[in-house]
Design a protein around this motif. Structure first.
Motif, PDB file in Angstrom:
ATOM      1  N   SER A  65       1.020   5.641   0.048  1.00 12.61           N
ATOM      2  CA  SER A  65       0.277   6.862   0.372  1.00 12.61           C
ATOM      3  C   SER A  65       0.124   7.717  -0.878  1.00 12.61           C
ATOM      4  CB  SER A  65       1.011   7.664   1.449  1.00 12.61           C
ATOM      5  OG  SER A  65       2.263   8.111   0.950  1.00 12.61           O
ATOM      6  N   GLY A  66      -0.837   8.626  -0.850  1.00 13.55           N
ATOM      7  CA  GLY A  66      -1.006   9.557  -1.962  1.00 13.55           C
ATOM      8  C   GLY A  66      -1.646   8.899  -3.164  1.00 13.55           C
ATOM      9  N   LYS A 116       9.362   4.639   4.180  1.00 11.59           N
ATOM     10  CA  LYS A 116       9.325   5.633   3.113  1.00 11.59           C
ATOM     11  C   LYS A 116      10.275   5.215   1.998  1.00 11.59           C
ATOM     12  CE  LYS A 116       8.498   9.493   6.321  1.00 11.59           C
ATOM     13  NZ  LYS A 116       7.137   9.859   5.829  1.00 11.59           N
ATOM     14  N   ASN A 130       0.843  -1.196   0.000  1.00 12.33           N
ATOM     15  CA  ASN A 130       0.000   0.000   0.000  1.00 12.33           C
ATOM     16  C   ASN A 130       0.879   1.248   0.000  1.00 12.33           C
ATOM     17  OD1 ASN A 130      -2.335  -1.542   0.107  1.00 12.33           O
ATOM     18  ND2 ASN A 130      -2.409  -1.535   2.353  1.00 12.33           N
ATOM     19  N   LYS A 152       3.409   0.672   3.060  1.00 11.82           N
ATOM     20  CA  LYS A 152       3.149  -0.333   4.082  1.00 11.82           C
ATOM     21  C   LYS A 152       3.023  -1.684   3.399  1.00 11.82           C
ATOM     22  CE  LYS A 152       0.296  -1.348   8.129  1.00 11.82           C
ATOM     23  NZ  LYS A 152      -0.853  -0.893   8.959  1.00 11.82           N
ATOM     24  N   ASN A 157       6.983  -0.814   7.062  1.00 12.54           N
ATOM     25  CA  ASN A 157       6.194   0.426   7.163  1.00 12.54           C
ATOM     26  C   ASN A 157       7.185   1.586   7.129  1.00 12.54           C
ATOM     27  OD1 ASN A 157       4.298   2.376   7.627  1.00 12.54           O
ATOM     28  ND2 ASN A 157       3.432   1.419   9.465  1.00 12.54           N
ATOM     29  N   ILE A 191       7.459   8.978  -0.747  1.00 12.07           N
ATOM     30  CA  ILE A 191       6.114   8.510  -0.428  1.00 12.07           C
ATOM     31  C   ILE A 191       6.194   7.445   0.661  1.00 12.07           C
ATOM     32  CG2 ILE A 191       5.093   9.060  -2.663  1.00 12.07           C
ATOM     33  CD1 ILE A 191       5.600   6.237  -3.549  1.00 12.07           C
ATOM     34  N   ASP A 192       5.109   7.335   1.407  1.00  5.02           N
ATOM     35  CA  ASP A 192       5.020   6.328   2.465  1.00  5.02           C
ATOM     36  C   ASP A 192       4.518   5.007   1.886  1.00  5.02           C
ATOM     37  OD1 ASP A 192       5.747   8.163   4.477  1.00  5.02           O
ATOM     38  OD2 ASP A 192       3.682   8.907   4.563  1.00  5.02           O
TER      39      ASP A 192
END
Length: 729
Positions: free
Chosen positions: A551-552, A694, A549, A566, A692, A563-564
């Motif tokens: 982020s953004g 970046k 997954n 997971k 989890n 970006i992050d």
């Protein structure tokens, strides 16, 4: 009992020619094996082999049938824990069929016991075609250690023509802390780094080749071993001592002379700590001491180094070596050292120029005798009585012509371009079976079994098959040809467990519903070996899947942005072994599925044996080339730095396993290869060791244009890779 020092022919005779012998032909019979280790050929032509993680197989060459007939519990390095410092080279190592196998179905296996610090030679029996584990008769237990990256098991098992059984055993020592010289560390807390306790110890079975006569309930000691039975501080099973890693042995079928390949240490050059490392092909017509860890090659001596100060001390006397190590439980005065039969370093060998230069991993194959009554003769009549030897790294096979007194008369390359030849045995018809380990150091899925024939032999038919569209479990011949234009008969066979059944002949076949795991079409011309085509009817169980997954949204996925992410799964992977990657794919209309070399670079790295230890995008014994690129691409002097590392070798940057110096690599080729390696990471970034975290997207590569896509992946050992793509902005 001690064998005399061997006499050798003058070097001028050894230097005669290095021309390649008459051509041979290689046919791949079956493939897809996982770290195959050793083969044994039955009198009826069936081939038995074992895999490192414990499986045993039977191959029927006439039909192409491959049957898993056993799964022995063993200690072994596995993909679920690939960075383990224990069991680095453990596993199911060797197999030999009983000389009377056709009647008694007995098989001898050498393996690492899973719940004890023991490597074990046992006799088993096949029952209804399958390995009966309950039939085990334990013959020899070899005490071993598995911690601190200890390695070297040997593990070759062979019967001689007189019914004696030979077992090679490695020195069970960590070789990575002695600078490529003799591991003779006498400091109290350095047991794993001391081969004086094993190979140099007359009272220890490690670093030896053992010789016994199996009996109905155990074994006897034959006459002629190195030490008489009941000799104090010795083991009577020892035939040869002073071995580092005697990996593949071979026994002359007529006179019982023993040959083996000895995998040597890594020192590129001689120093005050000893000679340069050499691999050896050895010959033992009688019992003897072949020197390790005090001697190497043609009895080149090592000094006894004080590992506290690093200073060399007393030099070993080849005629009277001594073992004064603090962990030696055997004799101090050892039998005189025996010179190697053939020896070669990383560099060109002045004594044996036909061996070439480069990486090395010596093996001994069968001894060839010409016979007009046999169906195949790999070599011509003038090569009667020739040892075939080969090298796992160099991928070459040599023929070593033996003369009067079994002295070496001539050494020539027979074949080259093999990948990782692991074991070789001659069949009763004169063909040779070659087991290839696969492209990786561990966790292969592409090992294969290949038959070697003389090029003059009649060619096998070629056949291809395919499913019939719209007809369930129906298959047809797509093509079938014969080089000599002989008539072809196609027979269909179905694998059913550990057996097979004939379904019929013709161009099309329908497999009964719910039956079988593989369908095969066998093409025969009545004159040659058969051509085989196969289609699997099963699928392997899929590994658990990862989910990645981010982020953004897509507009955030631009060069240089962070970006992050997971990584999740039903069973959490080991974070330390998890890698998240971002790769930019230009809008070219196609994608190779990952970074790769051009065909020209692939040919260059293959010719220079680079792929023996490295792969483009995943770790083998050495780091993935992509990881090298990611680590050094921003370093201004990366090209010169890496070129020096390649030329001089070393260890520590990527783990303990040393990289041998690539002295055979031309400067121009090194520049070309290294530039290609550094270019592999263009448009790629990675984050390691977190579930989890970046990831920063890579800088825009010079080749990027409008459009393209981002590919994001999450990988962990034992899990199906998560992978998806989004448009790049």
């Amino acid at each position: 009992m001690q064998a005399p020092l061997r006499n050798f022919l003058p070097l001028s005779l050894l230097l005669i020619g290095a021309a390649t012998a008459a051509p041979i032909r290689k046919e791949t019979i079956a493939e897809g094996f996982h770290d195959p280790m050793s083969i044994s050929v039955a009198a009826d032509g069936d081939v038995y082999f074992v895999e490192r993680e414990g499986k045993m197989f039977r191959v029927r060459p006439s039909t192409g049938g491959v049957f898993e007939i056993g799964d022995l519990p063993v200690s072994a390095l596995r993909s679920t824990d690939p960075k383990s410092d224990s069991a680095v080279e453990d596993g199911l190592q060797g197999i030999a069929l009983d000389p009377n196998f056709a009647k008694n179905q007995r098989v001898f296996l050498y393996y690492s016991v899973p719940d004890k610090l023991i490597d074990r030679l046992s006799r088993f029996q096949l029952k209804d075609g399958k390995l009966d584990i309950s039939s085990e008769l334990i013959l020899i237990d070899v005490q071993t250690q598995r911690h601190d990256r200890i390695c070297h098991h040997g593990g070759s098992v062979q019967f001689g023509p007189d019914g004696l059984l030979y077992l090679s055993v490695g020195d069970n020592t960590n070789p990575f802390a002695s600078d490529g010289y003799a591991p003779i560390d006498d400091r109290p807390d350095r047991m794993p780094w001391d081969a004086q306790r094993s190979a140099g110890n007359t009272n220890d079975l490690r670093g030896k080749i053992l010789r016994i006569r199996p009996t109905e309930k155990g074994y006897e000691i034959p006459p002629g071993n190195l030490f008489r039975k009941s000799t104090d501080k010795t083991r009577p099973e020892i035939f040869v001592m002073g071995c580092r890693n005697p990996f593949r042995i071979s026994i002359d079928s007529k006179n019982s002379t023993l040959y083996w390949g000895e995998v040597g240490p890594d020192a590129a050059n001689a120093s005050d700590k000893g000679p340069a490392g050499h691999d050896e092909v050895n010959q033992a017509k009688a019992a003897g001491n072949f020197g390790w860890p005090f001697l190497i090659a043609n009895n080149k001596p090592y000094p006894i180094v004080d590992f506290t100060t690093g200073k060399p001390g007393r030099m070993t006397d080849p005629a009277a070596p001594k073992n004064t190590g603090i962990r030696n439980t055997g004799l101090i005065d050892l039998p005189p050292g025996q010179s190697a039969f053939i020896w070669y370093p990383y560099a060109d060998s002045p004594e044996f120029p036909a061996m070439g230069k480069g990486g090395r991993n010596a093996m001994a194959g069968p001894v060839f005798y010409f016979s007009p009554k046999r169906k195949y003769n790999i070599l011509p009549k003038e090569d009667d009585h020739t040892l075939l030897t080969y090298d796992w790294i160099r991928g070459k096979i040599w023929k070593a012509k033996l003369g009067t007194g079994e002295k070496l008369e001539k050494l020539e390359v027979l074949d080259e371009g093999n990948r990782h030849p692991m074991d070789m045995e001659m069949a009763a018809d004169g063909s040779i079976w070659l087991l290839d380990y696969g492209s990786e150091w561990w966790f292969n899925k592409n090992g294969f079994l290949r038959r070697i024939l003389p090029d003059s032999a009649n060619h096998s038919p070629e056949i291809a098959i395919e499913p019939v569209a719209g007809k369930d479990r129906t298959f047809s011949v797509k093509s079938a040809t014969d080089a000599e234009k002989d008539p072809i008969v196609v027979t269909w066979w179905l694998t059913t467990g550990i057996t097979e059944k004939k379904l019929g002949t013709g161009s099309t076949i329908t497999v009964p519903a719910g039956e079988g795991s593989e369908i095969r079409a066998v093409a025969s011309d009545g004159k040659s070996t058969n051509g085989i085509a196969r289609i699997s009817l099963t699928t392997e169980k899929a590994a658990p899947e990862l989910t990645l997954n981010l982020s953004g949204k897509a507009p955030d996925y631009v060069f240089g942005n962070t970006i992050d992410f997971k990584v999740i799964s039903g069973t959490a992977p080991d974070a330390a072994q998890t890698t998240v990657s971002a790769r930019y794919i230009p809008a070219t209309g196609h994608d190779a599925g990952g970074p790769q070399f051009s065909p020209e670079i692939t040919a260059l790295v293959t010719a220079n044996q680079c792929l023996a230890c490295h792969q483009v995008d995943h770790t083998s014994v050495g780091p993935a080339y992509l990881n090298v690129s990611l680590k050094y691409r921003d370093r201004p002097d990366a090209l010169d730095y890496l070129k020096n590392k390649v030329k001089t070798g070393g260890n520590g940057a990527w783990g303990e396993v040393p990289m041998p110096p690539q002295i055979a690599l031309k400067d121009t080729d090194a520049d070309t290869i290294l530039r290609a390696i550094l270019g592999l990471s263009d448009g790629i970034s990675q984050s390691k060791g977190s579930l989890n975290g970046k990831i920063t997207l890579p800088s825009k590569p010079a080749t990027a244009g409008e459009g393209g896509a981002w590919e994001f992946t999450a990988e962990a050992p034992g899990f199906t890779t998560a992978k998806f793509r989004v448009p790049a902005k």
